[in-house]
Design a protein around this motif. Structure first.
Motif, PDB file in Angstrom:
ATOM      1  N   GLY A  52       0.796  -1.220   0.000  1.00  0.00           N
ATOM      2  CA  GLY A  52       0.000   0.000   0.000  1.00  0.00           C
ATOM      3  C   GLY A  52       0.826   1.266   0.000  1.00  0.00           C
ATOM      4  N   GLN A  53       0.140   2.370   0.124  1.00  0.00           N
ATOM      5  CA  GLN A  53       0.749   3.698   0.180  1.00  0.00           C
ATOM      6  C   GLN A  53       0.037   4.509   1.250  1.00  0.00           C
ATOM      7  OE1 GLN A  53      -0.195   4.703  -3.927  1.00  0.00           O
ATOM      8  NE2 GLN A  53       1.998   4.825  -4.345  1.00  0.00           N
ATOM      9  N   ILE A  54       0.741   5.478   1.843  1.00  0.00           N
ATOM     10  CA  ILE A  54       0.142   6.400   2.808  1.00  0.00           C
ATOM     11  C   ILE A  54       0.562   7.811   2.424  1.00  0.00           C
ATOM     12  CG2 ILE A  54       2.063   6.121   4.438  1.00  0.00           C
ATOM     13  CD1 ILE A  54      -0.012   6.533   6.724  1.00  0.00           C
ATOM     14  N   TRP A  55      -0.358   8.759   2.624  1.00  0.00           N
ATOM     15  CA  TRP A  55      -0.052  10.154   2.321  1.00  0.00           C
ATOM     16  C   TRP A  55      -0.944  11.062   3.155  1.00  0.00           C
ATOM     17  CZ3 TRP A  55      -2.778   6.823  -0.675  1.00  0.00           C
ATOM     18  CH2 TRP A  55      -4.044   7.202  -1.097  1.00  0.00           C
ATOM     19  N   ILE A  59      -6.440  20.218   4.248  1.00  0.00           N
ATOM     20  CA  ILE A  59      -7.805  20.496   3.835  1.00  0.00           C
ATOM     21  C   ILE A  59      -7.947  22.005   3.697  1.00  0.00           C
ATOM     22  CG2 ILE A  59     -10.241  20.278   4.461  1.00  0.00           C
ATOM     23  CD1 ILE A  59      -9.394  17.832   6.165  1.00  0.00           C
ATOM     24  N   GLU A  60      -8.548  22.445   2.630  1.00  0.00           N
ATOM     25  CA  GLU A  60      -8.626  23.877   2.310  1.00  0.00           C
ATOM     26  C   GLU A  60      -9.174  24.723   3.464  1.00  0.00           C
ATOM     27  OE1 GLU A  60     -10.896  26.646  -0.931  1.00  0.00           O
ATOM     28  OE2 GLU A  60      -9.967  24.784  -1.648  1.00  0.00           O
ATOM     29  N   ASP A  61     -10.222  24.263   4.124  1.00  0.00           N
ATOM     30  CA  ASP A  61     -10.836  25.045   5.199  1.00  0.00           C
ATOM     31  C   ASP A  61     -10.201  24.792   6.567  1.00  0.00           C
ATOM     32  OD1 ASP A  61     -12.594  26.176   3.377  1.00  0.00           O
ATOM     33  OD2 ASP A  61     -14.098  24.610   3.685  1.00  0.00           O
ATOM     34  N   GLY A  62      -9.087  24.086   6.598  1.00  0.00           N
ATOM     35  CA  GLY A  62      -8.393  23.776   7.843  1.00  0.00           C
ATOM     36  C   GLY A  62      -8.455  22.303   8.158  1.00  0.00           C
ATOM     37  N   GLY A  63      -7.406  21.806   8.727  1.00  0.00           N
ATOM     38  CA  GLY A  63      -7.338  20.397   9.074  1.00  0.00           C
ATOM     39  C   GLY A  63      -6.472  19.619   8.104  1.00  0.00           C
ATOM     40  N   THR A  64      -6.399  18.336   8.355  1.00  0.00           N
ATOM     41  CA  THR A  64      -5.570  17.434   7.562  1.00  0.00           C
ATOM     42  C   THR A  64      -6.336  16.144   7.341  1.00  0.00           C
ATOM     43  OG1 THR A  64      -3.577  18.338   8.613  1.00  0.00           O
ATOM     44  CG2 THR A  64      -3.321  16.222   7.506  1.00  0.00           C
ATOM     45  N   VAL A  65      -6.070  15.513   6.219  1.00  0.00           N
ATOM     46  CA  VAL A  65      -6.584  14.165   5.986  1.00  0.00           C
ATOM     47  C   VAL A  65      -5.388  13.263   5.707  1.00  0.00           C
ATOM     48  CG1 VAL A  65      -7.076  14.616   3.539  1.00  0.00           C
ATOM     49  CG2 VAL A  65      -8.156  12.692   4.682  1.00  0.00           C
ATOM     50  N   PHE A  66      -5.310  12.171   6.453  1.00  0.00           N
ATOM     51  CA  PHE A  66      -4.329  11.122   6.198  1.00  0.00           C
ATOM     52  C   PHE A  66      -5.077  10.000   5.502  1.00  0.00           C
ATOM     53  CE2 PHE A  66      -2.234  13.448   9.497  1.00  0.00           C
ATOM     54  CZ  PHE A  66      -0.886  13.312   9.213  1.00  0.00           C
ATOM     55  N   ARG A  67      -4.488   9.482   4.432  1.00  0.00           N
ATOM     56  CA  ARG A  67      -5.107   8.399   3.687  1.00  0.00           C
ATOM     57  C   ARG A  67      -4.070   7.296   3.479  1.00  0.00           C
ATOM     58  NH1 ARG A  67      -9.762  10.864   1.288  1.00  0.00           N
ATOM     59  NH2 ARG A  67      -9.423  13.054   0.816  1.00  0.00           N
ATOM     60  N   PHE A  68      -4.572   6.069   3.483  1.00  0.00           N
ATOM     61  CA  PHE A  68      -3.723   4.982   3.031  1.00  0.00           C
ATOM     62  C   PHE A  68      -4.558   3.973   2.270  1.00  0.00           C
ATOM     63  CE2 PHE A  68      -4.937   3.295   7.210  1.00  0.00           C
ATOM     64  CZ  PHE A  68      -5.131   1.941   6.977  1.00  0.00           C
ATOM     65  N   ASN A  69      -3.886   3.270   1.372  1.00  0.00           N
ATOM     66  CA  ASN A  69      -4.567   2.226   0.623  1.00  0.00           C
ATOM     67  C   ASN A  69      -3.817   0.917   0.794  1.00  0.00           C
ATOM     68  OD1 ASN A  69      -2.374   2.265  -1.171  1.00  0.00           O
ATOM     69  ND2 ASN A  69      -3.439   3.477  -2.680  1.00  0.00           N
ATOM     70  N   LEU A  70      -4.555  -0.162   0.660  1.00  0.00           N
ATOM     71  CA  LEU A  70      -3.995  -1.507   0.696  1.00  0.00           C
ATOM     72  C   LEU A  70      -4.672  -2.320  -0.390  1.00  0.00           C
ATOM     73  CD1 LEU A  70      -4.003  -2.157   4.544  1.00  0.00           C
ATOM     74  CD2 LEU A  70      -1.990  -1.869   3.090  1.00  0.00           C
ATOM     75  N   PRO A  71      -3.914  -3.145  -1.087  1.00  0.00           N
ATOM     76  CA  PRO A  71      -4.526  -3.979  -2.117  1.00  0.00           C
ATOM     77  C   PRO A  71      -5.461  -5.000  -1.480  1.00  0.00           C
ATOM     78  CG  PRO A  71      -2.223  -4.595  -1.791  1.00  0.00           C
ATOM     79  CD  PRO A  71      -2.479  -3.367  -0.956  1.00  0.00           C
ATOM     80  N   THR A  72      -6.483  -5.384  -2.217  1.00  0.00           N
ATOM     81  CA  THR A  72      -7.443  -6.356  -1.702  1.00  0.00           C
ATOM     82  C   THR A  72      -7.018  -7.790  -2.015  1.00  0.00           C
ATOM     83  OG1 THR A  72      -8.771  -6.160  -3.697  1.00  0.00           O
ATOM     84  CG2 THR A  72      -9.395  -4.775  -1.814  1.00  0.00           C
ATOM     85  N   THR A  73      -5.956  -7.948  -2.768  1.00  0.00           N
ATOM     86  CA  THR A  73      -5.445  -9.280  -3.063  1.00  0.00           C
ATOM     87  C   THR A  73      -4.059  -9.427  -2.462  1.00  0.00           C
ATOM     88  OG1 THR A  73      -4.561  -8.499  -5.165  1.00  0.00           O
ATOM     89  CG2 THR A  73      -6.735  -9.507  -5.219  1.00  0.00           C
ATOM     90  N   LEU A  74      -3.735 -10.620  -2.042  1.00  0.00           N
ATOM     91  CA  LEU A  74      -2.424 -10.882  -1.465  1.00  0.00           C
ATOM     92  C   LEU A  74      -1.378 -11.002  -2.561  1.00  0.00           C
ATOM     93  CD1 LEU A  74      -3.355 -13.565   1.205  1.00  0.00           C
ATOM     94  CD2 LEU A  74      -2.871 -11.140   1.574  1.00  0.00           C
ATOM     95  N   ARG A  75      -0.214 -10.461  -2.290  1.00  0.00           N
ATOM     96  CA  ARG A  75       0.915 -10.611  -3.204  1.00  0.00           C
ATOM     97  C   ARG A  75       1.782 -11.747  -2.706  1.00  0.00           C
ATOM     98  NH1 ARG A  75       3.816  -4.929  -3.275  1.00  0.00           N
ATOM     99  NH2 ARG A  75       4.786  -6.119  -1.653  1.00  0.00           N
ATOM    100  N   GLU A  76       2.378 -12.451  -3.643  1.00  0.00           N
ATOM    101  CA  GLU A  76       3.299 -13.501  -3.243  1.00  0.00           C
ATOM    102  C   GLU A  76       4.615 -12.865  -2.839  1.00  0.00           C
ATOM    103  OE1 GLU A  76       3.869 -16.951  -5.641  1.00  0.00           O
ATOM    104  OE2 GLU A  76       1.853 -16.761  -6.488  1.00  0.00           O
ATOM    105  N   LYS A  77       5.172 -13.364  -1.727  1.00  0.00           N
ATOM    106  CA  LYS A  77       6.468 -12.859  -1.270  1.00  0.00           C
ATOM    107  C   LYS A  77       7.572 -13.527  -2.079  1.00  0.00           C
ATOM    108  CE  LYS A  77       5.005 -11.798   3.375  1.00  0.00           C
ATOM    109  NZ  LYS A  77       5.260 -11.967   4.795  1.00  0.00           N
ATOM    110  N   PRO A  78       8.620 -12.742  -2.433  1.00  0.00           N
ATOM    111  CA  PRO A  78       9.737 -13.341  -3.159  1.00  0.00           C
ATOM    112  C   PRO A  78      10.403 -14.409  -2.293  1.00  0.00           C
ATOM    113  CG  PRO A  78       9.982 -10.946  -2.956  1.00  0.00           C
ATOM    114  CD  PRO A  78       8.777 -11.337  -2.184  1.00  0.00           C
ATOM    115  N   GLN A  79      10.859 -15.469  -2.945  1.00  0.00           N
ATOM    116  CA  GLN A  79      11.530 -16.547  -2.211  1.00  0.00           C
ATOM    117  C   GLN A  79      13.019 -16.433  -2.284  1.00  0.00           C
ATOM    118  OE1 GLN A  79       9.972 -20.420  -2.885  1.00  0.00           O
ATOM    119  NE2 GLN A  79       7.896 -19.662  -3.098  1.00  0.00           N
TER     120      GLN A  79
END
Length: 79
Positions: A52-55, A59-79
């Motif tokens: 995933g990613q986080i950023w 917010i224009e009127d004040g404040g902050t939004v933190f967002r993150f995404n995660l894939p809905t499918t599992l990735r295979e780990k390198p062996q």
């Protein structure tokens, strides 16, 4: 890139001060007097390790939004 889940967390504070956004996710960087600056760095490491990613956005009127995404499918780990 496929399907992903996105989570957003909003606050109503003062937003991200100038010059801080580029450092938010660095280890040991903090703007808090009593902070140690590891929370966002650890979060980024965990999220990126799972494809995933986080950023953050001011917010224009004040404040902050933190967002993150995660894939809905599992990735295979390198062996």
């Amino acid at each position: 890139k496929g399907d992903a889940i996105v989570l957003s967390v909003f606050d109503s504070g003062g937003g991200i001060p100038a010059g801080v956004k580029d450092h938010l996710f660095e280890a040991f960087y903090t703007t808090k007097e009593q902070g140690i600056g590891v929370g966002l760095s650890i979060s980024r490491t965990i999220i990126e390790a799972n494809g995933g990613q986080i950023w953050a956005e001011s917010i224009e009127d004040g404040g902050t939004v933190f967002r993150f995404n995660l894939p809905t499918t599992l990735r295979e780990k390198p062996q």
